[in-house]
Write a protein that holds these residues in place. Sequence first.
Motif, short mmCIF file in Angstrom:
data_model
loop_
_atom_site.label_atom_id
_atom_site.label_comp_id
_atom_site.label_asym_id
_atom_site.label_seq_id
_atom_site.Cartn_x
_atom_site.Cartn_y
_atom_site.Cartn_z
N PHE A 77 -5.23 -0.11 -7.84
CA PHE A 77 -4.34 -0.62 -6.80
C PHE A 77 -4.33 -2.15 -6.84
O PHE A 77 -5.35 -2.78 -7.12
N HIS B 252 2.15 2.99 -3.16
CA HIS B 252 1.23 3.66 -4.06
C HIS B 252 1.22 5.18 -3.85
O HIS B 252 0.66 5.91 -4.67
N GLY B 253 1.81 5.64 -2.76
CA GLY B 253 1.79 7.07 -2.48
C GLY B 253 2.64 7.86 -3.46
O GLY B 253 3.69 7.40 -3.90
N ALA C 121 0.82 -1.22 0.00
CA ALA C 121 0.00 0.00 0.00
C ALA C 121 0.85 1.27 0.00
O ALA C 121 0.57 2.21 -0.75
N PHE C 122 1.90 1.30 0.83
CA PHE C 122 2.69 2.52 0.96
C PHE C 122 3.44 2.87 -0.32
O PHE C 122 3.87 4.01 -0.50
N LYS D 252 9.25 6.62 -5.93
CA LYS D 252 8.13 6.18 -5.11
C LYS D 252 8.55 6.13 -3.65
O LYS D 252 9.74 6.03 -3.33
N TRP E 134 -0.01 7.58 1.10
CA TRP E 134 -0.90 6.51 0.65
C TRP E 134 -2.35 6.87 0.92
O TRP E 134 -3.22 6.68 0.05
N ASP F 241 -3.48 -0.75 5.29
CA ASP F 241 -3.58 -1.45 4.00
C ASP F 241 -4.74 -2.44 3.97
O ASP F 241 -4.82 -3.28 3.09
N ARG G 50 -3.44 9.47 -1.57
CA ARG G 50 -3.61 8.88 -2.91
C ARG G 50 -4.94 8.13 -2.99
O ARG G 50 -5.68 8.24 -3.98
#
Length: 235
Positions: free
Chosen positions: A122, A19-20, A16-17, A48, A60, A99, A63
Motif C-alpha cells: 500500500f 485499494h479495495g 486507501a479506498f 477499482k 478497503w 486510512d 483488503r
Amino acid sequence: MSLYLNHGVFINVKNAFLHGNLEQTVYMHQPPRFRNPQFPDHVCLLKKFLYGFKQAPCAWYQRFTDYVATMSFSHSVSDHSLFIYHHGNDIVYILLYVDDIILDASSDTLRSSIMAQLSSEFAMKDLGPLSYFLGVSVTRHSEGIFLSQKKYVEEIIERFGMSSCKPPTTPIDEYRGVANVVAESCWLHNLLLKLCCHVTKAILVYCANISAVYLSDNPVQHQRTKHIEIWIYIS
C-alpha cells in the motif's frame, strides 16, 4: 500505561479506498470534461472502487485484513480494528482507523520491517512518532506513555464559546449507566490482557444516586415515580 508504545508511529495510507478489490460489475457514466466525443453514450467499466461508494470502506478494510493475515497478524477479539502479531518476544500492534494507522512494535528493527512490508503493498506516508490520534494526546516518559484528552476537551469548550467560563471546584461529571460501564470495563480488561498488560487490581465502579437509595428504602413510592436513568462516575 507501560506497553511497547515507545516505538509507535503514525501512518497515513494514501487513497486507501482505492485499494479495495471490486468484485461486483459496476458501470458509471463518463466523467464531465472527460467524455469521449466519438462515443458520448458509452459508459465506463470500473476496475477499482472510487470514493463515495458505500462499499468502499468495507472493501478497503477487508483488503487490509487479508494482507496482514498473510503476515501472521490476528484480530483482537475485543477490537476488530486492532491487529496483533506475537511470535516469541516479538510483538507488533496495528490499529487501523479508516486510512490512518498506528504501528507499534517491541523494537525499532521489527517496526521498520513491518513498515517495509506494508509499504510494498500500500502507498503510505510515515508521519513520525505518535503524538495525537482521535482526540487523544500521547506523551512519552521513561515508564511508558500518558494518554490525555485535555486538548480535545479544550477544543470543545472553545467551540461552544465557553473558554472564558470559570471552572467549578469539581468538574461536570459525564455519567454512564451502570450496566454499560461494567460491560465496557470488562472489554477494557480483556483488551489489556490481549496487549500483554496484566491487570492485577479489580476495576472499581462507583454509583452516586441519592434518589435511587431513597426509593429502595421506600418501595411504596415506586409506582408514583417517573423513570430516572441511572448514571455513574468512574474514578
